[in-house]
Write a protein that holds these residues in place. Structure first.
Motif, mmCIF file in Angstrom:
data_model
loop_
_atom_site.group_PDB
_atom_site.id
_atom_site.type_symbol
_atom_site.label_atom_id
_atom_site.label_comp_id
_atom_site.label_asym_id
_atom_site.label_seq_id
_atom_site.Cartn_x
_atom_site.Cartn_y
_atom_site.Cartn_z
ATOM 1 N N ARG A 89 0.720 -1.097 -0.131
ATOM 2 C CA ARG A 89 0.200 -0.005 0.232
ATOM 3 C C ARG A 89 1.037 1.005 -0.210
ATOM 4 N N THR A 90 2.126 1.099 0.812
ATOM 5 C CA THR A 90 2.603 2.165 1.266
ATOM 6 C C THR A 90 3.240 2.686 -0.949
ATOM 7 N N TYR A 91 3.851 1.709 -1.058
ATOM 8 C CA TYR A 91 4.475 1.538 -2.416
ATOM 9 C C TYR A 91 3.787 1.903 -3.473
ATOM 10 N N LEU A 92 2.202 2.522 -3.497
ATOM 11 C CA LEU A 92 1.511 2.522 -4.436
ATOM 12 C C LEU A 92 1.460 3.720 -4.367
ATOM 13 N N ARG A 93 0.331 4.625 -3.345
ATOM 14 C CA ARG A 93 0.843 5.450 -3.048
ATOM 15 C C ARG A 93 1.976 6.388 -3.606
ATOM 16 N N ALA A 94 3.051 5.823 -3.161
ATOM 17 C CA ALA A 94 3.875 6.674 -3.816
ATOM 18 C C ALA A 94 3.874 6.056 -5.378
ATOM 19 N N VAL A 95 3.468 5.227 -5.682
ATOM 20 C CA VAL A 95 3.964 5.278 -7.496
ATOM 21 C C VAL A 95 2.562 5.796 -7.244
ATOM 22 N N ALA A 96 1.154 6.475 -7.191
ATOM 23 C CA ALA A 96 0.303 6.908 -7.797
ATOM 24 C C ALA A 96 1.202 9.029 -7.691
ATOM 25 N N ALA A 97 1.188 8.987 -6.730
ATOM 26 C CA ALA A 97 2.172 10.309 -6.575
ATOM 27 C C ALA A 97 2.621 10.679 -6.842
ATOM 28 N N ASP A 98 3.855 9.891 -8.001
ATOM 29 C CA ASP A 98 4.713 9.882 -9.035
ATOM 30 C C ASP A 98 4.737 8.517 -10.219
ATOM 31 N N PRO A 99 4.712 8.262 -10.644
ATOM 32 C CA PRO A 99 4.679 7.522 -11.397
ATOM 33 C C PRO A 99 6.096 6.335 -11.710
ATOM 34 N N GLU A 100 7.047 8.183 -12.021
ATOM 35 C CA GLU A 100 8.043 6.758 -12.076
ATOM 36 C C GLU A 100 8.835 6.803 -10.714
ATOM 37 N N HIS A 101 8.277 6.941 -9.858
ATOM 38 C CA HIS A 101 9.165 6.616 -9.221
ATOM 39 C C HIS A 101 9.346 4.977 -8.825
ATOM 40 N N VAL A 102 8.289 4.615 -9.136
ATOM 41 C CA VAL A 102 8.765 2.988 -10.025
ATOM 42 C C VAL A 102 10.555 2.033 -10.532
ATOM 43 N N GLU A 103 11.613 4.024 -11.136
ATOM 44 C CA GLU A 103 13.035 3.966 -11.953
ATOM 45 C C GLU A 103 13.577 4.001 -10.775
ATOM 46 N N ARG A 104 13.032 4.514 -9.501
ATOM 47 C CA ARG A 104 14.070 4.709 -8.584
ATOM 48 C C ARG A 104 13.445 3.626 -7.134
ATOM 49 N N ALA A 105 12.925 2.918 -7.202
ATOM 50 C CA ALA A 105 12.687 2.143 -6.263
ATOM 51 C C ALA A 105 11.970 0.961 -5.953
ATOM 52 N N ALA A 106 12.482 -0.559 -6.654
ATOM 53 C CA ALA A 106 11.629 -1.310 -6.783
ATOM 54 C C ALA A 106 10.683 -1.826 -5.965
ATOM 55 N N PRO A 107 9.773 -2.822 -6.911
ATOM 56 C CA PRO A 107 8.530 -2.886 -5.606
ATOM 57 C C PRO A 107 8.878 -4.323 -5.024
ATOM 58 N N PRO A 108 8.196 -3.275 -3.766
ATOM 59 C CA PRO A 108 8.567 -4.473 -2.577
ATOM 60 C C PRO A 108 8.302 -6.256 -2.801
ATOM 61 N N ARG A 109 8.674 -6.777 -2.598
ATOM 62 C CA ARG A 109 9.098 -8.668 -2.380
ATOM 63 C C ARG A 109 7.661 -8.904 -1.336
ATOM 64 N N LEU A 110 6.751 -9.647 -2.413
ATOM 65 C CA LEU A 110 5.876 -9.824 -1.122
ATOM 66 C C LEU A 110 6.107 -10.789 -0.133
ATOM 67 N N THR A 111 5.248 -11.212 0.270
ATOM 68 C CA THR A 111 5.568 -11.972 1.490
ATOM 69 C C THR A 111 3.902 -12.826 1.990
ATOM 70 N N HIS A 112 4.849 -14.222 2.178
ATOM 71 C CA HIS A 112 3.752 -14.762 2.951
ATOM 72 C C HIS A 112 4.117 -15.610 3.884
ATOM 73 N N GLU A 113 2.929 -15.330 5.891
ATOM 74 C CA GLU A 113 3.372 -16.025 6.636
ATOM 75 C C GLU A 113 5.424 -15.424 7.159
ATOM 76 N N ASN A 114 5.552 -14.642 6.575
ATOM 77 C CA ASN A 114 7.086 -13.562 6.688
ATOM 78 C C ASN A 114 8.320 -13.959 5.853
ATOM 79 N N VAL A 115 7.502 -14.807 4.711
ATOM 80 C CA VAL A 115 8.502 -15.354 4.055
ATOM 81 C C VAL A 115 8.273 -15.208 2.779
ATOM 82 N N ALA A 116 9.440 -14.666 1.686
ATOM 83 C CA ALA A 116 8.944 -13.878 0.285
ATOM 84 C C ALA A 116 8.958 -15.297 -0.494
ATOM 85 N N LEU A 117 8.009 -15.715 -1.177
ATOM 86 C CA LEU A 117 8.244 -17.368 -1.818
ATOM 87 C C LEU A 117 8.386 -16.765 -2.699
#
Length: 205
Positions: A89-117
């Motif tokens: 959610r934090t990443y999406l809000r940053a991208v919504a404010a500045d779409p080119e944010h994705v070029e400066r910060a990699a999207p977060p890895r998703l985790t389930h039960e604290n594991v980046a599957l």
């Protein structure tokens, strides 16, 4: 829900953003609109779509997807379904404010039960979901993969100690580098099983 969720997370973390979207969409379409689970999967779908479109520098599309994705996830707990929703959610809000944010910060890895599957972490049913969407994504014959999954389930139900079909389905989902060879071998054993079953059916005609 769990198998689709884990399959999508694993292949997303493997860089398969579009296929991850498909893994979740298959289940999302069956959910009642407006429920927490529906909004959760819808938000993840929008998130992966935004990341996917960023590769084409479609900034208008990225902004719209980021805004809607953040909105779908807005009311959910930060660890809903034991996924790192707050970070997404934090990443999406940053991208919504500045779409080119994705070029400066990699999207977060998703985790389930604290594991980046990753795909190698998936058990059979989640691997079967991943195999199906990856077959569609890369143009493999989907019916062959579906049959392999069906035969694998039959073997598991029969409590067979080993099953070629289970192995091929899981390897197809896990091993991108050798997926073509794995599919060829899978198709071979599926064809043999089809032939054997048609021979048995013919005995009763």
């Amino acid at each position: 829900m769990r198998d689709h969720l884990r399959a999508g997370i694993a292949i997303y973390n493997d860089g398969e953003y579009h296929a991850a979207h498909d893994a979740w969409e298959d289940h999302w379409l069956d959910l009642e609109s407006g429920t927490d689970d529906e909004r959760f999967l819808h938000g993840l779908i929008q998130f992966t779509a935004a990341v996917h479109h960023a590769h084409d520098a479609n900034w208008t599309g990225v902004r719209g997807l980021a805004e809607s994705g953040a909105a779908y996830l807005a009311a959910l707990p930060a660890d809903y379904r034991e996924v790192n929703v707050g970070e997404v959610r934090t990443y999406l809000r940053a991208v919504a404010a500045d779409p080119e944010h994705v070029e400066r910060a990699a999207p977060p890895r998703l985790t389930h039960e604290n594991v980046a599957l990753r795909p190698e972490d998936l058990r059979f049913e989640a691997a079967a979901v991943a195999a199906a969407v990856l077959a569609e994504e890369y143009g493999y014959d989907e019916e062959t993969v579906e049959k392999a999954v069906t035969y694998a389930r039959e073997d598991l139900d029969d409590e067979k100690a080993t099953s070629q079909f289970v192995t091929f389905v899981m390897d197809f989902a896990r091993d991108a580098a050798n997926r073509g060879i794995i599919f060829q071998r899978m198709a071979g054993v599926v064809g043999k099983r089809d032939h054997r079953e048609s021979d048995v059916e013919g005995l009763f005609d």
